[in-house]
Design an enzyme around this catalytic site. Structure first.
Site, PDB file in Angstrom:
ATOM      1  N   HIS A 187      22.324  11.006  29.310  1.00  0.00           N
ATOM      2  CA  HIS A 187      22.896  10.823  30.543  1.00  0.00           C
ATOM      3  C   HIS A 187      23.272   9.364  30.832  1.00  0.00           C
ATOM      4  O   HIS A 187      24.593   9.050  31.248  1.00  0.00           O
ATOM      5  CB  HIS A 187      21.907  11.132  31.658  1.00  0.00           C
ATOM      6  CG  HIS A 187      22.193  10.906  33.127  1.00  0.00           C
ATOM      7  ND1 HIS A 187      23.429  11.111  33.789  1.00  0.00           N
ATOM      8  CD2 HIS A 187      21.552  10.059  33.972  1.00  0.00           C
ATOM      9  CE1 HIS A 187      23.467  10.632  34.886  1.00  0.00           C
ATOM     10  NE2 HIS A 187      22.459   9.893  35.042  1.00  0.00           N
TER      11      HIS A 187
ATOM     12  N   HIS B 104      20.360   2.002  34.351  1.00  0.00           N
ATOM     13  CA  HIS B 104      20.396   2.482  35.601  1.00  0.00           C
ATOM     14  C   HIS B 104      19.133   3.340  36.228  1.00  0.00           C
ATOM     15  O   HIS B 104      18.472   3.124  37.337  1.00  0.00           O
ATOM     16  CB  HIS B 104      21.543   3.128  36.112  1.00  0.00           C
ATOM     17  CG  HIS B 104      21.822   4.579  35.793  1.00  0.00           C
ATOM     18  ND1 HIS B 104      22.339   5.008  34.647  1.00  0.00           N
ATOM     19  CD2 HIS B 104      21.416   5.641  36.569  1.00  0.00           C
ATOM     20  CE1 HIS B 104      22.421   6.177  34.749  1.00  0.00           C
ATOM     21  NE2 HIS B 104      21.583   6.628  35.863  1.00  0.00           N
TER      22      HIS B 104
ATOM     23  N   GLU C 253      13.422   3.385  37.545  1.00  0.00           N
ATOM     24  CA  GLU C 253      12.929   4.252  38.703  1.00  0.00           C
ATOM     25  C   GLU C 253      11.970   5.248  37.826  1.00  0.00           C
ATOM     26  O   GLU C 253      11.183   5.889  38.497  1.00  0.00           O
ATOM     27  CB  GLU C 253      14.257   5.155  39.143  1.00  0.00           C
ATOM     28  CG  GLU C 253      13.759   6.017  40.164  1.00  0.00           C
ATOM     29  CD  GLU C 253      14.819   7.208  40.307  1.00  0.00           C
ATOM     30  OE1 GLU C 253      14.573   8.336  41.101  1.00  0.00           O
ATOM     31  OE2 GLU C 253      15.884   6.917  39.981  1.00  0.00           O
ATOM     32  N   ASP C 254      12.271   5.783  36.589  1.00  0.00           N
ATOM     33  CA  ASP C 254      11.701   6.710  35.683  1.00  0.00           C
ATOM     34  C   ASP C 254      10.677   6.525  34.790  1.00  0.00           C
ATOM     35  O   ASP C 254      10.099   7.132  34.333  1.00  0.00           O
ATOM     36  CB  ASP C 254      12.773   7.509  34.947  1.00  0.00           C
ATOM     37  CG  ASP C 254      13.760   8.528  36.058  1.00  0.00           C
ATOM     38  OD1 ASP C 254      13.321   8.469  37.320  1.00  0.00           O
ATOM     39  OD2 ASP C 254      14.855   8.833  35.669  1.00  0.00           O
TER      40      ASP C 254
END
Length: 740
Positions: free
Chosen positions: A62, A87, A91-92
């Site tokens: 992705h 990106h 966050e992950d």
């Protein structure tokens, strides 16, 4: 389809995708750029190594795909490509923004931080929270436009790979895409991405319509090629004669735009007459590619008859997205209407890459482009944001898809405004103070009202007055986000002044009624009038909606101790209502529905198909046997009623009757002194919240009489005005009458 691959195969595929990413970037990458991208790639691979997508594929596929869209389709730089790869890392995974700054520097850390904030926000479901999320996302434009561009690329790849998601999620994400991401891509000049986002949005929100149009386009593929060959053969001789180096491409317009035309024109696929477009992309023969575009236009119209009303010249005056091209609709081979777009290589690059190409070609020139001025205007709008997130996003959307008109200032400067913009929108586009003090406008030398809709080519001179103030009616006709935002901000300031005055008046009146001015008593009054905050109370006292009589009624009710005991028990809950919410914003108490431009109160029934409630956006529908039925704007039957029975549709809106203006007609008589009309109008204009609709004064043998139509908020304000008019020298009689 189930995903099956060994670890070796996956690693090989990841390496191939990374090489592919670097092959055809729009920007030329230096050795340092490639090192930066490689470092970002290595961090992303390691960070996402244990993650999988819903399809079962390695998650790293992705970020690589998003980086490829950023590099190829949007055409951004190495910093953006590296940020796209990273990106989702913060966050992950366990990486932090501080790690990003340490590894890649402040710029990339800032972009990744912006993208992380957006991702975290978008997990919410509620509509008003969602609007707040969009607002926060749009605020990142203020820092670095690359955040939004990478987010658009992220959304595009998610839309391309949504098949593994449950149906309800597909519809939610697709609706969100059509609502904000596609318009944003359009406004930033990313037409190819905008088209793909719209088509994919339609695929999940209206699958039957999408598949039907898609199959019809596929069926006519061969017909398309034959048509393109015919068109090219016809033009070849003329273009070759002028030694043009050119390419002719043909395509169907997007599925989404064909669907929109079918709905708007109420026609079938076969009846949409301009669903096909041909593009001529040329290499300029001279230094002036605009001159060559008109030359090609002449050649095309020599062979095919044009429709003059369908000529779109975005070469002389480019769109504010930076888009340049000539569009003409001609009768092509087999007497079929076809749109022809004429662009140079440079224009085509700007049309396809938008923001990135605009800045590539701008280097070294001082000429301002529409896209840059739009971004500057946008930043200003974001700085003066509305408190209401839903309004903010709606206003922002207004300016994304709007078609444009071009108008002139008195000095001959050209201004771009959205279609249907009014003279007042123009005034605000010049300067906030010009808009706020605007009292009229001359359009092409003629005096026009502020609500006059402008057309391309109009020349506008704004008339201002230092005593003029904005009023709530302006919000009914301005259409630009800038004007709406500035008017709302000014009205809030005025509401604060009225509330301050109301607070002082209430304090005096309570003293006369022998009631202490304290929080407990103020709270009782707020509850008695069924308001939400003390600010609501002060505002309504200040504008006269709550007067002496009503306050005396409160006192008499309060003095009945037994009744008061029961009412307090029934009306008030536990201790949380003993405290008044502190706010400086008036809450609307939607308690009346008005119809038409005159805002009349008429009998009506609420429609059962959508059950509108006070505050909803609504319209009235005049039935044959059942009077006026009120429907919500988004009622399932709204499109059918508005398209088939437009003549029976009535404008309607919920209002707060304590803020409503009423029309009153006054008859004035007296001795005809010099300047009497001037004194009367000056006195009315200086009264806060009173507006003149019409005035007619005539004199005869030393006496005069006249009639005034005014807009006023309540009877106490009217009585005060009548008293002040009688103080003017020469005015002998002022009375309220029913007709002009």
């Amino acid at each position: 389809m189930e995903y099956n691959a060994t670890i070796e195969e996956e690693n090989k595929e990841i390496a191939n995708r990374y090489k592919d990413l670097l092959k055809g970037t729009y920007e030329v990458l230096s050795k340092e750029d490639k090192e930066l991208i490689r470092k970002a790639f290595d961090v992303a691979v390691e960070a996402h190594s244990k993650q999988r997508r819903k399809t079962g594929e390695p998650y790293i596929f992705h970020p690589i795909a998003v980086a490829k869209i950023v590099a190829y389709e949007i055409g951004l730089d190495a910093i953006s490509i590296a940020s796209a790869l990273l990106h989702d890392v913060v966050e992950d995974t366990d990486y932090t923004i501080e790690d990003m700054e340490r590894l890649f520097g402040e710029t990339i850390a800032k972009i990744v931080n912006g993208l992380t904030k957006i991702s975290r926000l978008n997990k919410e479901q509620d509509a008003s929270i969602q609007a707040e999320n969009f607002r926060k996302m749009l605020l990142t434009l203020h820092d670095d436009v690359r955040v939004i561009l990478i987010k658009i690329a992220d959304r595009l790849h998610n839309m391309q790979t949504m098949d593994a998601m449950p149906g309800y999620k597909q519809v939610k994400i697709a609706s969100e895409t059509l609502y904000i991401y596609a318009p944003l891509a359009h406004r930033l000049g990313l037409y190819n991405i905008k088209t793909e986002l719209e088509d994919l949005g339609l695929k999940y929100t209206e699958p039957e319509a999408y598949n039907s149009i898609l199959s019809k386009i596929k069926e006519s593929k061969e017909d398309q090629l034959n048509y393109l060959n015919q068109f090219e053969e016809t033009l070849k001789a003329g273009l070759d004669k002028e030694n043009f180096d050119y390419e002719i491409k043909g395509r169907f317009k997007s599925i989404y735009s064909i669907r929109r035309k079918m709905i708007k024109q109420n026609v079938t696929f076969d009846e949409v007459y301009d669903k096909y477009a041909i593009r001529i992309i040329y290499k300029p023969n001279s230094n002036d590619d605009k001159f060559d575009a008109w030359k090609i236009y002449t050649i095309v119209t020599d062979y095919f008859k044009p429709n003059p009303s369908r000529l779109r010249d975005w070469i002389t005056q480019p769109k504010s997205t930076g888009y340049e091209a000539l569009h003409i609709t001609v009768v092509g081979p087999n007497s079929r209407w076809v749109e022809v777009q004429i662009r140079s290589n440079r224009m085509n690059e700007i049309a396809e890459k938008g923001y990135a190409a605009h800045f590539k070609y701008k280097q070294g020139t001082s000429e301002d482009n529409g896209l840059e001025s739009w971004l500057n205007k946008l930043k200003e709008t974001l700085e003066t944001q509305s408190l209401n997130a839903v309004d903010f996003v709606e206003n922002f959307k207004l300016n994304l898809y709007s078609k444009e008109i071009y108008v002139f200032t008195p000095k001959g400067d050209l201004k771009s405004l959205p279609k249907n913009a009014t003279a007042l929108d123009f005034a605000f586009s010049i300067h906030t103070d010009v808009g706020l003090t605007c009292r009229g406008a001359k359009v092409n030398g003629k005096l026009m009202p502020l609500s006059h809709q402008l057309k391309s080519g109009d020349q506008i001179e704004v008339i201002t007055s230092s005593t003029n103030k904005p009023n709530a009616r302006w919000l009914d006709f301005v259409i630009t986000a800038r004007a709406k935002g500035k008017i709302r901000a000014a009205l809030k300031e005025e509401e604060k002044l009225i509330a301050e005055e109301g607070k002082a008046i209430l304090s005096r009146k309570l003293r006369h009624l022998k009631i202490d001015y304290n929080d407990k008593n103020i709270n009782e009054i707020v509850n008695y009038f069924q308001l939400r905050t003390s600010f609501d109370l002060f505002f309504r006292v200040g504008n006269g909606a709550i007067d002496n009589t009503q306050l005396k009624a409160f006192v008499s009710q309060r003095n009945s101790k037994i009744l008061n005991f029961f009412k307090t028990k029934l009306r008030r809950g536990p201790s949380d209502k003993d405290f008044i919410a502190e706010t400086d914003e008036v809450n609307n108490k939607f308690d009346a529905l008005v119809f038409g431009k005159e805002e009349e109160k008429l009998d009506y029934k609420l429609s059962k198909c959508c059950n509108p409630i006070p505050g909803d956006k609504v319209f009235g529908f005049l039935t044959i046997n059942d009077g006026i039925k009120v429907h919500k704007m988004n009622c399932p039957n709204a499109i059918s009623l508005q398209s088939n029975y437009a003549y029976r549709i009535m404008q309607a809106k919920w209002i707060d009757s304590t803020k409503q203006e009423f029309k009153a007609i006054l008859k004035i008589e007296g001795v005809d002194n010099k300047g009497i009309a001037n004194k009367v109008t000056r006195l009315i204009s200086s009264n806060m919240g009173v507006f003149i609709n019409s005035i007619n004064i005539k004199g005869d043998d030393g006496v005069f009489e006249g009639k005034l139509s005014i807009s006023i908020k309540n009877s106490s304000q009217l009585n005060k005005l009548i008293t002040n008019l009688l103080k003017i020298e020469g005015v002998k009689k002022v009375e309220r009458v029913n007709t002009l």
